[in-house]
Write a protein that holds these residues in place. Sequence first.
Motif: not given
Length: 428
Positions: A406, A372, A366, A349, A368, A374, A347
């Motif tokens: 991360f 989330d 990346t 953020s 989703v 990821v 994950k």
Amino acid sequence: MNILLLGSGGREHALAWKLAQSPNAQKLFAAPGNPGIAQEAELADIDITDHGAVVTFCQLNQVELVVVGPEAPLVDGIADYLRAADLLVFGPDKAAAQLEGSKGFTKDLCKRAGIPTAAYVRTASADEALAALDDFSIPVVIKADGLAAGKGVIIAETRDQATKAITDMFHGSFGEAGAEVVIEEFLTGEEASFFAITDGNTVVPFGTAQDHKRVGDGDTGPNTGGMGAYSPAPVLTKALQQQVMDEIIQPTIDTLAADGTPYNGVLFAGLMLTETGPQLIEYNVRFGDPECQVLMMRLESHLARILIATSLGELGEIPEPVFNPQTALSVVLAADGYPDNPGTGGKISNLRDAEKVGAKIFHAGTAVVDRDLVANGGRVLNVTALGANVTEAQAKAYAAVDKVDFPSGFCRRDIGWREVEREASSRD
């Protein structure tokens, strides 16, 4: 003009971000894209290896220009197919794309055109390659001839390492890319990247950069697709840039034109700055990754206008590209285990807070999942910042890196280290 951008990495996010700022880009599509690119373009669910599907999408959506981000579709001939369907394309045809698709092709062209490059032997069997080793000093460079995602180059520090690299390549460690092998003289000096854009006739410089290929601090560990970059590269002085244009770039374009395979697109020269002058290490037929990210951060001209003029053969009719004189520096956040066995699903953020310190974060690998963000690849994010010099740009980029959440990722902590040391010395 409606534009379709092909690709899904950090390079393509940077291109999408800059294209979206261009008034010439009426509608921007991207395929397959990523969550970052989705902020700039409408994603299209197309298999970009299916040339017919790409043409059909363009016809249904009034797309006039296709910008090809990665090298594999170009080497596979997608530009030829699209041009045959009367679409404009930024990127070379299959024949000219062999500059990246075959290292042996490029070395042979350099030999014919008198372009400075390392001594080499092109071999088609393990026995031939092992016998050719006797003609080279150690260390020696062993290269898989074809595309290997930036990882088909081994710098062998011993004869045993060279033997193993040759044996592994011919036994399929890099798939079809190792069907032929190029053995090269090891060059000593500092590496740098030089970019030019050409429509086959006009050739214009498009900036410089310095990449960091090794996975670990201090340039240690295995080669990767690139762990960070900065632009411009001060080691490529104006005089050296002109020398590169005169002795490397222009002869390449002229030779391809004379061979009946004119080049259209960006030409990326990986250089070694030796005691005797710049020498070509390799060519790429697309923007570098992560070099593209730092170039796009500095580009002040409208990218779409440049790419449209190039595809139309009208590059000489528009002003040369203008770049911000500041330094851009990009740090790659990669998934643990990269480059050999990167983990996915970690994950991510806090990107908005990270960008508030003055950085731009480009998505490279990346996805989703259940709302989330990821990790979905080896190189995951490119944290990129501008500064008055490399030292300042580095500080801003790492300030943003430190705000990204991360836990299953890592980065090098010394991107730009050579120039930071030089800047410190100049202040003393």
